[in-house]
Design a protein around this motif. Structure first.
Motif, mmCIF file in Angstrom:
data_model
loop_
_atom_site.group_PDB
_atom_site.id
_atom_site.type_symbol
_atom_site.label_atom_id
_atom_site.label_comp_id
_atom_site.label_asym_id
_atom_site.label_seq_id
_atom_site.Cartn_x
_atom_site.Cartn_y
_atom_site.Cartn_z
ATOM 1 N N ILE A 58 8.314 -13.527 22.087
ATOM 2 C CA ILE A 58 8.267 -14.890 22.438
ATOM 3 C C ILE A 58 9.775 -15.331 22.733
ATOM 4 N N MET A 84 2.094 -17.504 26.896
ATOM 5 C CA MET A 84 3.282 -16.811 27.575
ATOM 6 C C MET A 84 2.783 -16.571 28.934
ATOM 7 N N ILE A 91 8.194 -15.385 27.956
ATOM 8 C CA ILE A 91 8.145 -14.000 27.687
ATOM 9 C C ILE A 91 9.629 -13.719 27.686
#
Length: 141
Positions: A58, A84, A91
Motif C-alpha cells: 500500500i 486498493m 497501489i
C-alpha cells in the motif's frame, strides 16, 4: 520475454523502471494501473509473488490512505485489497511481472533481480543522474 509493468507515468521510479526494461531490449506490456487497476485476485497474486504483505504494497504518501482509515490494524487483507482496487493510487508502484518473478520495483533497479543477468551491455543512468549500470551493463552498488 513477456513482461508486464503496472505503470504510473507521473512517477519517476516507474519511468526509470520502464526505461530500464526498454534498455534491456524489452518492450513490456504497459498497464496504466490508475486507469485500469488489476482485479483483487490479480493484485493479491502479484503481492504474494513479490513476497510482500498487503500492507507493504500500500502506498501511503500522496494518497487518501489516512483519510480512508486504512492504518486501522483490524482491517483484513481483503478489505485493504478492495480499497486498493477501488482507489488504485493506493497501489504502490511499479509492479513488474516477468517469467523470472514479480517485484515491486522500489527502487527502480529492483527490476534487475527479475531480468537475465546478461540482459544489458551498456551503461544506464536514472532520470536524476544516478548511475545504475556500468559501461559493460553490470549492476553498480
Amino acid at each position: 520475454m513477456d513482461v508486464t509493468i503496472y505503470h504510473n507515468p507521473a512517477c519517476g521510479t516507474s519511468r526509470n523502471t520502464l526505461a530500464l526494461l526498454r534498455h534491456a531490449g524489452i518492450e513490456p506490456v504497459v498497464i496504466d494501473y490508475l486507469a485500469h487497476p488489476p482485479s483483487v485476485a490479480e493484485l493479491k497474486t502479484m503481492i504474494a509473488d513479490a513476497g510482500l504483505t498487503v500492507r507493504e504494497a500500500i502506498r501511503e504518501k500522496g494518497t487518501p490512505y489516512a483519510e480512508l482509515g486504512l492504518a486501522d490494524p483490524d482491517l483484513s487483507d481483503e478489505q485493504l485489497l478492495e480499497a486498493m482496487v477501488k482507489t488504485p493510487i493506493l497501489i504502490n508502484r511499479p509492479f513488474v511481472v516477468t517469467p523470472m518473478g514479480t517485484r515491486l520495483c522500489r527502487p527502480s533497479e529492483a527490476v534487475l533481480d527479475i531480468l537475465p543477468a546478461d540482459a544489458f551491455s551498456s551503461a544506464f543512468v536514472k532520470e536524476d543522474g544516478e548511475p545504475v549500470l556500468d559501461p559493460q551493463g553490470k549492476r553498480l552498488g
